[in-house]
Design a protein around this motif. Sequence first.
Motif, short mmCIF file in Angstrom:
data_model
loop_
_atom_site.label_atom_id
_atom_site.label_comp_id
_atom_site.label_asym_id
_atom_site.label_seq_id
_atom_site.Cartn_x
_atom_site.Cartn_y
_atom_site.Cartn_z
N PRO A 8 -16.80 1.64 -3.16
CA PRO A 8 -15.42 2.04 -3.42
C PRO A 8 -14.66 0.91 -4.10
N PHE A 9 -14.67 0.85 -5.42
CA PHE A 9 -14.05 -0.25 -6.14
C PHE A 9 -12.58 -0.39 -5.76
N ILE A 10 -12.10 -1.65 -5.70
CA ILE A 10 -10.73 -1.95 -5.30
C ILE A 10 -9.77 -1.53 -6.41
N PRO A 11 -8.78 -0.68 -6.11
CA PRO A 11 -7.84 -0.24 -7.15
C PRO A 11 -6.90 -1.37 -7.58
N GLU A 12 -6.30 -1.20 -8.76
CA GLU A 12 -5.44 -2.24 -9.30
C GLU A 12 -4.17 -2.44 -8.48
N LYS A 69 -9.32 -9.98 15.09
CA LYS A 69 -10.76 -9.79 15.30
C LYS A 69 -11.29 -8.69 14.39
N SER A 70 -10.52 -7.59 14.28
CA SER A 70 -10.94 -6.48 13.44
C SER A 70 -10.99 -6.89 11.97
N LEU A 71 -9.96 -7.60 11.50
CA LEU A 71 -9.91 -8.01 10.09
C LEU A 71 -11.00 -9.03 9.77
N LYS A 72 -11.27 -9.92 10.71
CA LYS A 72 -12.31 -10.93 10.46
C LYS A 72 -13.66 -10.27 10.25
N SER A 73 -13.91 -9.18 11.00
CA SER A 73 -15.19 -8.48 10.86
C SER A 73 -15.29 -7.77 9.51
N LYS A 74 -14.14 -7.62 8.81
CA LYS A 74 -14.12 -6.95 7.51
C LYS A 74 -14.09 -7.94 6.35
N LYS A 158 12.12 -5.77 2.94
CA LYS A 158 12.30 -4.91 1.77
C LYS A 158 13.46 -5.39 0.91
N ALA A 159 14.57 -5.75 1.58
CA ALA A 159 15.77 -6.19 0.85
C ALA A 159 15.51 -7.48 0.08
N LEU A 160 14.58 -8.30 0.57
CA LEU A 160 14.27 -9.56 -0.10
C LEU A 160 13.16 -9.42 -1.14
N GLY A 161 12.75 -8.18 -1.39
CA GLY A 161 11.81 -7.91 -2.48
C GLY A 161 10.36 -7.84 -2.10
N ALA A 162 10.04 -7.92 -0.81
CA ALA A 162 8.64 -7.85 -0.39
C ALA A 162 8.10 -6.42 -0.54
N THR A 163 6.79 -6.31 -0.64
CA THR A 163 6.14 -5.01 -0.81
C THR A 163 5.46 -4.59 0.48
N GLN A 164 5.83 -3.42 0.97
CA GLN A 164 5.23 -2.88 2.19
C GLN A 164 3.90 -2.22 1.85
N ILE A 165 2.81 -2.70 2.46
CA ILE A 165 1.49 -2.15 2.14
C ILE A 165 1.09 -1.01 3.06
N ALA A 166 1.71 -0.95 4.23
CA ALA A 166 1.47 0.16 5.18
C ALA A 166 2.76 0.38 5.94
N PRO A 167 3.12 1.63 6.21
CA PRO A 167 4.39 1.92 6.88
C PRO A 167 4.51 1.22 8.23
N ARG A 168 5.73 0.80 8.55
CA ARG A 168 5.99 0.25 9.88
C ARG A 168 5.69 1.31 10.93
N VAL A 169 5.10 0.89 12.04
CA VAL A 169 4.85 1.79 13.16
C VAL A 169 5.64 1.28 14.36
N ASP A 170 6.43 2.16 14.97
CA ASP A 170 7.22 1.83 16.15
C ASP A 170 6.50 2.37 17.38
N CYS A 171 6.09 1.47 18.26
CA CYS A 171 5.32 1.84 19.45
C CYS A 171 6.21 1.94 20.67
N ASP A 172 6.00 2.99 21.44
CA ASP A 172 6.72 3.16 22.69
C ASP A 172 5.96 2.42 23.80
N ALA A 189 -5.04 0.66 3.57
CA ALA A 189 -4.30 -0.14 2.58
C ALA A 189 -5.10 -1.34 2.10
N LEU A 190 -5.89 -1.91 3.00
CA LEU A 190 -6.63 -3.13 2.66
C LEU A 190 -8.08 -2.86 2.25
N GLY A 191 -8.47 -1.59 2.26
CA GLY A 191 -9.87 -1.29 1.97
C GLY A 191 -10.79 -1.81 3.05
#
Length: 581
Positions: A8-12, A69-74, A158-172, A189-191
């Motif tokens: 699955p090639f990484i998109p631009e 731990k999950s990201l390191k394995s990827k 967002k107001a400072l110009g950063a790019t959101q790569i995955a929506p914020r999740v609010d946990c109860d 989002a990260l492949g």
Amino acid sequence: MNILNPPPFIPENAPFSKDQIGWLNGYLAGMYSAQGGGEATPAVEATPVTILWGSQTGNTESLAKQVAKSLKSKGFEPKVLDMGDYDNESLKDEGLLLLMTSTYGEGDPPDNAASLYEWILSDAAPKLENLKYSVLSLGDSNYPDFCKCGIDFDERFKALGATQIAPRVDCDADFDEAFEGWISSLGGALGAGASSSDRSSYERGDSSEPEFGKKNPFPAKVLDNRNLNGDDSSKQTQHVALSIAGSGFSYEAGDALAVVPENCAEYVNDFVAAAGFDGSEEVVRPNGERGSLSESLISDYDITNLSPKILKALAELSGNEKLNALINNKDALNEFSWGRQLIDVLVEFKHDFESADQLVSIMNKVAPRLYSISSSPKAHEDEVHVTVGLVSYESHGRNRKGVCSSYLAEQVLETPVKVYFHASKNFKLPEDNDAPVIMVGPGTGIAPFRSFLEERAARKAGGDNWLFFGDQHASCDFLYSDEIDAYQKNGLLTRFETAFSRDQEEKIYVQDRMIEHGVELYAWLERGGYFYVCGDASRMAKDVDAALHTVVEVHGGMTSEQAGDYIKKLKSEKRYLRDVY
């Protein structure tokens, strides 16, 4: 990744630089080519990811480590950082950031997140056009400012110009499913999507987990259950001792005990009638089994708290214009909710539910309550103690009582209570047994300091101990007075100050005693003292913090700004710690 199939090639538009995308695509192509005998491309350097966590109780820190731990394995290179230890100016140089934070009190950031939170919302915050990020926010939907800290971080990024790569999740409070959803979203989002074969033990619950824990609480038998207040008191404070023999649990002074309560059967009967049922109707319970509505409401669901989530669901089901108007007016909703519970809404805004299953489908699961542990395991083998203030009041024509406090107060000896432990990462005694310790804990806030004193006694710690305690009346509200008296006589408790607010015409509180003894208090801090606070976050803890600033400013000969910096340094050195709620 199955490299026997085309990669699955990484998109631009992936959250990497062009060079990184080129390397990744080259690497994947090389791996695929290698399966057919072609030349493989050298491995690409792991992509760095910064994971910042803010936490009052330690939940978020644990989740941050699981994400790492999950990201390191990827193939990523994650770096997990406490927000309190983070250099704010480094934010402008970050490429990929995951921010995870809880919210407590009245929408406040956790103590260790306060500095970064204040800075990012200030004019000093830089533009963040190069930052790619996602936010996980933890909170409790029973409070009006649900997940406010994480929401504020997300909107400011967002107001400072950063790019959101995955929506914020609010946990109860019951965050497992939402957390896994965020992990899945990040993976896309990260492949780096997780497969069923390589999820962390947190996600899959493997056999290496202990028998008892959050997912399977231990039935701890009640060993002692007594009221600590005198007959003339307007309060009821229970000392509850539980047996943990055979649980496999261990804990330390400063940890918390999670208690899974049951709802009062009388309250459930009234609730069922208000919803238009008789209680015998069958429903699907959270564990997938079927049972009666009454049985499920006693054990499974929160039948008291008015969360925005359930009010919105009721508004949509009923179509009631007044309720819909309340949902869309935050101030009016807060005013309406004050002193009311879910049963009041069912009575005022009647709705004919299609079935009992429809009713429970919109309800929140009953949440465990965390209590500061008031015992040291060194002093009470195979036991854990908690100090619980009974909540009971009348409002809008109904008698109300706290779900868990009343549940615990009513338990007789040998009754099993479902519990598990919640480790505190920060609210701990210093390893240096000679370090001075200052403890401020009015009312039930004395709980962890009883455990601290027992622990210091068991360690034979030589450091000085100073306790500030307050309540209404010395004659009937002096919790653990016999034990405190013994500690004063044997020298363990070096200093002890009381503030019984109703024993004189002018009310006196613990913060007043701090200012009264400001010279000595500042001297203790100067010789390396650790300052601890436990209790109410919205009032007491803020007043104590203001008093501490005053003490440092006056007796340290500092400006207000210098005193603020001094206290920030105490926090960064883990010498100003709070267990507040």
